[in-house]
Design a protein around this motif. Structure first.
Motif, PDB file in Angstrom:
ATOM      1  N   SER A 287       0.817  -1.221   0.000  1.00 30.07           N
ATOM      2  CA  SER A 287       0.000   0.000   0.000  1.00 30.07           C
ATOM      3  C   SER A 287       0.847   1.265   0.000  1.00 30.07           C
ATOM      4  CB  SER A 287      -0.932   0.001   1.217  1.00 30.07           C
ATOM      5  OG  SER A 287      -0.177  -0.060   2.420  1.00 30.07           O
ATOM      6  N   GLY A 288       2.079   1.182   0.504  1.00 27.78           N
ATOM      7  CA  GLY A 288       2.910   2.378   0.611  1.00 27.78           C
ATOM      8  C   GLY A 288       3.270   3.012  -0.726  1.00 27.78           C
ATOM      9  N   PRO A 289       3.780   2.238  -1.711  1.00 24.26           N
ATOM     10  CA  PRO A 289       4.180   2.848  -2.986  1.00 24.26           C
ATOM     11  C   PRO A 289       3.081   3.642  -3.689  1.00 24.26           C
ATOM     12  CG  PRO A 289       5.153   0.677  -2.791  1.00 24.26           C
ATOM     13  CD  PRO A 289       4.228   0.823  -1.619  1.00 24.26           C
ATOM     14  N   PRO A 290       1.852   3.098  -3.846  1.00 28.53           N
ATOM     15  CA  PRO A 290       0.835   3.928  -4.506  1.00 28.53           C
ATOM     16  C   PRO A 290       0.442   5.158  -3.705  1.00 28.53           C
ATOM     17  CG  PRO A 290      -0.121   1.853  -3.749  1.00 28.53           C
ATOM     18  CD  PRO A 290       1.354   1.725  -3.612  1.00 28.53           C
ATOM     19  N   THR A 291       0.465   5.044  -2.373  1.00 26.88           N
ATOM     20  CA  THR A 291       0.149   6.205  -1.535  1.00 26.88           C
ATOM     21  C   THR A 291       1.182   7.302  -1.725  1.00 26.88           C
ATOM     22  OG1 THR A 291      -0.892   4.780   0.130  1.00 26.88           O
ATOM     23  CG2 THR A 291      -0.247   6.990   0.839  1.00 26.88           C
ATOM     24  N   LEU A 292       2.458   6.930  -1.786  1.00 27.12           N
ATOM     25  CA  LEU A 292       3.518   7.918  -1.973  1.00 27.12           C
ATOM     26  C   LEU A 292       3.531   8.458  -3.396  1.00 27.12           C
ATOM     27  CD1 LEU A 292       6.340   6.173   0.081  1.00 27.12           C
ATOM     28  CD2 LEU A 292       5.181   8.300   0.653  1.00 27.12           C
ATOM     29  N   ARG A 293       3.210   7.612  -4.367  1.00 27.02           N
ATOM     30  CA  ARG A 293       3.136   8.103  -5.750  1.00 27.02           C
ATOM     31  C   ARG A 293       2.090   9.210  -5.865  1.00 27.02           C
ATOM     32  NH1 ARG A 293       3.791   2.486  -7.481  1.00 27.02           N
ATOM     33  NH2 ARG A 293       5.794   2.233  -8.528  1.00 27.02           N
ATOM     34  N   ALA A 294       0.946   9.017  -5.176  1.00 28.03           N
ATOM     35  CA  ALA A 294      -0.114  10.020  -5.229  1.00 28.03           C
ATOM     36  C   ALA A 294       0.238  11.249  -4.394  1.00 28.03           C
ATOM     37  CB  ALA A 294      -1.431   9.416  -4.729  1.00 28.03           C
ATOM     38  N   GLY A 295       0.883  11.033  -3.237  1.00 26.17           N
ATOM     39  CA  GLY A 295       1.159  12.135  -2.320  1.00 26.17           C
ATOM     40  C   GLY A 295       2.404  12.934  -2.659  1.00 26.17           C
ATOM     41  N   PRO A 297       4.169  13.161  -6.028  1.00 22.17           N
ATOM     42  CA  PRO A 297       4.296  12.752  -7.429  1.00 22.17           C
ATOM     43  C   PRO A 297       5.637  13.079  -8.063  1.00 22.17           C
ATOM     44  CG  PRO A 297       2.829  14.647  -7.195  1.00 22.17           C
ATOM     45  CD  PRO A 297       3.109  14.151  -5.815  1.00 22.17           C
ATOM     46  N   THR A 298       6.377  14.039  -7.498  1.00 20.40           N
ATOM     47  CA  THR A 298       7.678  14.397  -8.084  1.00 20.40           C
ATOM     48  C   THR A 298       8.799  13.467  -7.644  1.00 20.40           C
ATOM     49  OG1 THR A 298       8.117  15.950  -6.273  1.00 20.40           O
ATOM     50  CG2 THR A 298       7.042  16.836  -8.242  1.00 20.40           C
ATOM     51  N   ALA A 299       8.548  12.619  -6.637  1.00 16.69           N
ATOM     52  CA  ALA A 299       9.580  11.691  -6.164  1.00 16.69           C
ATOM     53  C   ALA A 299       9.757  10.550  -7.162  1.00 16.69           C
ATOM     54  CB  ALA A 299       9.216  11.145  -4.788  1.00 16.69           C
ATOM     55  N   ASN A 300      10.962  10.022  -7.245  1.00 13.35           N
ATOM     56  CA  ASN A 300      11.313   8.973  -8.198  1.00 13.35           C
ATOM     57  C   ASN A 300      11.035   7.587  -7.582  1.00 13.35           C
ATOM     58  OD1 ASN A 300      12.407   7.284 -10.080  1.00 13.35           O
ATOM     59  ND2 ASN A 300      14.515   8.009  -9.868  1.00 13.35           N
ATOM     60  N   PRO A 301      10.041   6.844  -8.094  1.00 20.47           N
ATOM     61  CA  PRO A 301       9.745   5.519  -7.528  1.00 20.47           C
ATOM     62  C   PRO A 301      10.928   4.553  -7.603  1.00 20.47           C
ATOM     63  CG  PRO A 301       7.958   6.260  -8.947  1.00 20.47           C
ATOM     64  CD  PRO A 301       9.107   7.208  -9.164  1.00 20.47           C
ATOM     65  N   SER A 302      11.807   4.723  -8.589  1.00 19.57           N
ATOM     66  CA  SER A 302      12.976   3.841  -8.674  1.00 19.57           C
ATOM     67  C   SER A 302      13.847   3.961  -7.437  1.00 19.57           C
ATOM     68  CB  SER A 302      13.811   4.183  -9.920  1.00 19.57           C
ATOM     69  OG  SER A 302      13.106   3.904 -11.099  1.00 19.57           O
ATOM     70  N   ALA A 303      13.833   5.143  -6.817  1.00 15.97           N
ATOM     71  CA  ALA A 303      14.637   5.351  -5.611  1.00 15.97           C
ATOM     72  C   ALA A 303      14.013   4.645  -4.415  1.00 15.97           C
ATOM     73  CB  ALA A 303      14.777   6.848  -5.330  1.00 15.97           C
ATOM     74  N   TYR A 304      12.755   4.998  -4.098  1.00 15.55           N
ATOM     75  CA  TYR A 304      12.204   4.449  -2.856  1.00 15.55           C
ATOM     76  C   TYR A 304      11.695   3.014  -3.000  1.00 15.55           C
ATOM     77  CZ  TYR A 304       7.751   6.528  -4.669  1.00 15.55           C
ATOM     78  OH  TYR A 304       6.662   6.905  -5.410  1.00 15.55           O
ATOM     79  N   VAL A 305      11.088   2.657  -4.132  1.00 17.80           N
ATOM     80  CA  VAL A 305      10.644   1.274  -4.311  1.00 17.80           C
ATOM     81  C   VAL A 305      11.844   0.353  -4.546  1.00 17.80           C
ATOM     82  CG1 VAL A 305       9.238  -0.289  -5.700  1.00 17.80           C
ATOM     83  CG2 VAL A 305       8.399   2.005  -5.185  1.00 17.80           C
ATOM     84  N   GLY A 306      12.813   0.817  -5.336  1.00 16.35           N
ATOM     85  CA  GLY A 306      14.006   0.015  -5.576  1.00 16.35           C
ATOM     86  C   GLY A 306      14.770  -0.276  -4.299  1.00 16.35           C
ATOM     87  N   ALA A 307      14.949   0.756  -3.466  1.00 15.02           N
ATOM     88  CA  ALA A 307      15.673   0.571  -2.206  1.00 15.02           C
ATOM     89  C   ALA A 307      14.933  -0.397  -1.289  1.00 15.02           C
ATOM     90  CB  ALA A 307      15.863   1.918  -1.513  1.00 15.02           C
ATOM     91  N   SER A 308      13.613  -0.253  -1.217  1.00 16.28           N
ATOM     92  CA  SER A 308      12.815  -1.094  -0.326  1.00 16.28           C
ATOM     93  C   SER A 308      12.787  -2.543  -0.777  1.00 16.28           C
ATOM     94  CB  SER A 308      11.389  -0.539  -0.252  1.00 16.28           C
ATOM     95  OG  SER A 308      10.524  -1.463   0.366  1.00 16.28           O
ATOM     96  N   THR A 309      12.418  -2.765  -2.033  1.00 20.80           N
ATOM     97  CA  THR A 309      12.187  -4.131  -2.511  1.00 20.80           C
ATOM     98  C   THR A 309      13.470  -4.907  -2.744  1.00 20.80           C
ATOM     99  OG1 THR A 309      10.180  -3.325  -3.597  1.00 20.80           O
ATOM    100  CG2 THR A 309      10.965  -5.491  -4.227  1.00 20.80           C
TER     101      THR A 309
END
Length: 334
Positions: A287-295, A297-309
């Motif tokens: 649930s975290g990644p889509p919530t952060l993508r919406a909240g 939007p300028t953050a890079n998902p490759s950074a936070y999702v890549g680091a986490s997963t």
């Protein structure tokens, strides 16, 4: 020296458990180029089933529990979630080559909770006969929601100051988005049904028997996903890899210390301390990644999702969980 050898023995033994074996198996077959795929719909169904089982068990336990015993652990869970985000805001987000909003989003994801990591910890603890308060998984939203809300608020404040805007950040839409996330919705639904109804028969006849088998499939998927995300992590600053390797253990040990305080003050069990540390050491994968993508939007998902997963989740399960169990057995039980 003897204590170190004892921990190393327990640590290596954990790799023989089905939970960790399937996680590592997923990493290995992905590295070997396997084209094995688990459909997204199946993955979501498995996550729903696991969190419903955890929620039902927690709800039935809350019904029988002394709610006063939950207050201090719940307060600590909220403080830990917010503390992780603040720690990341003033460490990772300030490092060179790290965009501030990317660093805050990463801290928010690590402050939020992984339902799959929680389920894995429960299976390992039950297989080893480690007792815990069955309401302890209900601490999930107390840590998860404040972390995500605070991360989005901090990022929004930073971006508005950067743009010279004076518009206020609205908190309720962020809370609503978190509550509507698939993982938290399933967990809260299970807690509510366990608390307000009598689901013992369906729990024992359907959800509980399937729990371990479904979790093994989920761990396999997470292992394959972890390897696949390594490519994304290479595109961003190497600081994310350092953070993802260290943060789960630092966060988990902070939570373990606070859990020990709760143990001394209100009798929080050693198993409950381990679960609190697991919650803190995990990073949201559903649930975290889509919530952060919406909240943010300028953050890079490759950074936070890549680091986490790719790094955070394997570290939390393969290293963090055995460490917390060993600490609980050595410092409290033993």
């Amino acid at each position: 020296m003897e204590a170190a050898l004892e921990f190393l023995t327990k640590f290596l033994t954990q790799f023989q458990s089905p939970t960790l074996a399937f996680l590592l198996g997923g990493i290995v077959i992905a590295a070997l180029g396997s084209r094995l795929e688990i459909p997204e719909a199946v993955y979501k169904f498995i996550v729903f089933m696991l969190l419903m089982r955890v929620g039902l068990d927690g709800g039935m336990s809350i019904r029988e529990a002394n709610l006063a015993d939950m207050l201090l652990p719940a307060l600590f869970a909220m403080l830990i979630g917010c503390g992780i985000v603040l720690l990341g805001r003033y460490t990772l987000a300030l490092l060179p080559s790290v965009r501030t909003e990317d660093g805050i989003a990463t801290a928010g994801l690590f402050g939020a909770v992984s339902g799959s990591t929680l389920a894995a910890a429960i299976v390992v603890m039950e297989s080893e006969g480690i007792e815990y308060e069955h309401w302890a998984p209900a601490l999930y939203p107390f840590m998860d929601i404040p972390a995500l809300v605070l991360a989005i608020v901090l990022a929004s404040m930073y971006l508005k100051r950067k743009d010279g805007s004076v518009e206020k950040v609205r908190v309720w839409p962020i809370v609503k988005e978190s509550l509507q996330g698939s993982a938290l919705s399933a967990l809260l639904l299970g807690i509510a049904l366990g608390l307000l109804t009598r689901p013992e028969a369906i729990f024992e006849g359907f959800y509980d028997p399937l729990f371990r088998g479904l979790l093994s499939v989920l761990m396999l998927v997470m292992g394959m996903e972890a390897y696949a995300r390594l490519a994304e992590l290479r595109r961003v600053a190497h600081w994310y890899a350092v953070y993802a390797a260290l943060a789960p253990l630092v966060h988990g040990l902070i939570a373990f210390a606070l859990g020990y305080v709760a143990h001394v003050l209100v009798g929080f069990s050693p198993g409950g301390i381990v679960l609190l540390a697991v919650l803190a050491g995990s990073s949201s994968d559903i649930s975290g990644p889509p919530t952060l993508r919406a909240g943010i939007p300028t953050a890079n998902p490759s950074a936070y999702v890549g680091a986490s997963t790719s790094i955070g989740t394997p570290v939390a399960i393969a290293i963090g969980l055995p460490l917390y169990i060993w600490l609980a057995q050595t410092l409290i039980v033993g």
